[in-house]
Scaffold this active site. Structure first.
Site, PDB file in Angstrom:
ATOM      1  CD  GLU A  93      -1.318 -16.698  -6.639  1.00 49.69           C
ATOM      2  OE1 GLU A  93       0.025 -17.232  -6.418  1.00 49.69           O
ATOM      3  OE2 GLU A  93      -2.253 -16.540  -7.353  1.00 49.69           O
ATOM      4  CG  ASN A 139       0.357 -11.100  -2.015  1.00 53.38           C
ATOM      5  OD1 ASN A 139       0.312 -12.193  -1.692  1.00 53.38           O
ATOM      6  ND2 ASN A 139       1.778 -10.496  -1.900  1.00 53.38           N
ATOM      7  CG  HIS A 148       3.327 -14.388  -4.183  1.00 57.27           C
ATOM      8  ND1 HIS A 148       2.737 -15.317  -2.891  1.00 57.27           N
ATOM      9  CD2 HIS A 148       2.742 -15.645  -4.834  1.00 57.27           C
ATOM     10  CE1 HIS A 148       1.127 -15.722  -3.372  1.00 57.27           C
ATOM     11  NE2 HIS A 148       2.106 -15.923  -4.746  1.00 57.27           N
ATOM     12  N   PRO A 186      -3.411 -12.321   4.067  1.00 63.36           N
ATOM     13  CG  PRO A 186      -3.712 -15.060   4.374  1.00 63.36           C
ATOM     14  CD  PRO A 186      -3.446 -14.576   3.521  1.00 63.36           C
ATOM     15  CG  ASN A 187       0.347 -13.129   9.000  1.00 61.55           C
ATOM     16  OD1 ASN A 187      -0.205 -12.520  10.168  1.00 61.55           O
ATOM     17  ND2 ASN A 187       0.913 -14.603   8.252  1.00 61.55           N
ATOM     18  CG  HIS A 222       1.744 -21.485   0.083  1.00 60.21           C
ATOM     19  ND1 HIS A 222       2.502 -21.200  -1.441  1.00 60.21           N
ATOM     20  CD2 HIS A 222       2.173 -20.206   0.196  1.00 60.21           C
ATOM     21  CE1 HIS A 222       2.849 -20.065  -1.629  1.00 60.21           C
ATOM     22  NE2 HIS A 222       2.887 -19.902  -0.450  1.00 60.21           N
ATOM     23  CG  ASP A 273     -13.408 -23.348  -6.452  1.00 59.39           C
ATOM     24  OD1 ASP A 273     -12.337 -23.814  -7.092  1.00 59.39           O
ATOM     25  OD2 ASP A 273     -13.106 -24.492  -5.727  1.00 59.39           O
ATOM     26  CB  ALA A 327       0.101 -18.376   4.128  1.00 58.08           C
ATOM     27  NE  ARG A 336       4.507 -11.132   7.752  1.00 61.06           N
ATOM     28  CZ  ARG A 336       4.437 -12.265   7.099  1.00 61.06           C
ATOM     29  NH1 ARG A 336       3.763 -12.556   6.027  1.00 61.06           N
ATOM     30  NH2 ARG A 336       4.970 -13.725   6.777  1.00 61.06           N
ATOM     31  CE1 TYR A 349       6.632 -12.501   2.561  1.00 60.17           C
ATOM     32  CE2 TYR A 349       7.491 -12.796   4.722  1.00 60.17           C
ATOM     33  CZ  TYR A 349       6.778 -13.416   3.776  1.00 60.17           C
ATOM     34  OH  TYR A 349       6.613 -14.460   4.078  1.00 60.17           O
ATOM     35  NE  ARG A 391       6.911 -19.943   3.931  1.00 59.22           N
ATOM     36  CZ  ARG A 391       6.289 -19.323   4.114  1.00 59.22           C
ATOM     37  NH1 ARG A 391       5.059 -18.730   4.140  1.00 59.22           N
ATOM     38  NH2 ARG A 391       5.677 -18.788   5.600  1.00 59.22           N
ATOM     39  NE  ARG A 399      10.130 -17.860   1.983  1.00 56.49           N
ATOM     40  CZ  ARG A 399       8.635 -17.153   2.267  1.00 56.49           C
ATOM     41  NH1 ARG A 399       8.241 -15.938   2.325  1.00 56.49           N
ATOM     42  NH2 ARG A 399       8.957 -17.397   3.722  1.00 56.49           N
TER      43      ARG A 399
END
Length: 161
Positions: A97, A73, A99, A9-10, A79, A86, A76, A17, A22, A110, A106
């Site tokens: 993964e 990635n 980030h 997301p985002n 977390h 799963d 959010a 943003r 970022y 997070r 952070r």
């Protein structure tokens, strides 16, 4: 070799943003850089981004039998999403993964990644370059696994001869 790149997301808002966290690069620019690197190494990438947890779970499940590894990635959802963890555990594919920001610098909420528990490794805090590091790591892991599998297959065939 085929790698699924799954964005949470985002991340579609990168470049707009919170640039102080970022950076100024858009998701499309990050993907373009990844494509260039992948092409040089004979790796095919499939990109997917969603703001919806269930769509990410569906995409992870679709990876079973269709890709060699996952670069994710979860943003959010790292977390909070037991469902994504799963799904990663269920498909049992090599997973890195990534980030963009250093999650350990952070907010406290997070600093824990639930999804990391189902990942082969985690790269955090290197900005967009983390995707490149993740891609290098994942291609190495997949290559090593394929070599081990080929050796085991050859040994089994030799025993059956």
């Amino acid at each position: 070799m085929k790698i699924a790149v799954i964005q949470g997301p985002n991340l579609n808002m990168l470049g707009i943003r919170e640039q102080h966290i970022y950076g100024p690069m858009s998701l499309e620019q990050i993907h373009d850089q990844m494509k260039a690197s992948a092409e040089q190494n004979g790796v095919e990438l499939e990109f997917f981004q969603s703001n919806l947890e269930g769509e990410i779970v569906d995409r992870i499940q679709e990876c079973l039998g269709t890709v060699d590894g996952i670069l994710i990635n979860p943003a959010a959802f790292s977390h909070s999403s037991i469902a994504i963890k799963d799904a990663l555990s269920a498909v049992n594919l090599p997973t890195v993964e990534v980030h963009i920001s250093n999650i350990y610098k952070r907010e406290e909420y997070r600093q824990k990644s639930i999804t990391a528990g189902a990942s082969t490794g985690v790269i955090t805090g290197f900005g967009p370059f983390g995707y490149h590091l993740g891609l290098i790591s994942l291609t190495q892991i997949v290559s090593e696994l394929k070599a081990v599998q080929a050796k085991q297959k050859a040994e089994a065939e030799a025993q059956n001869s």
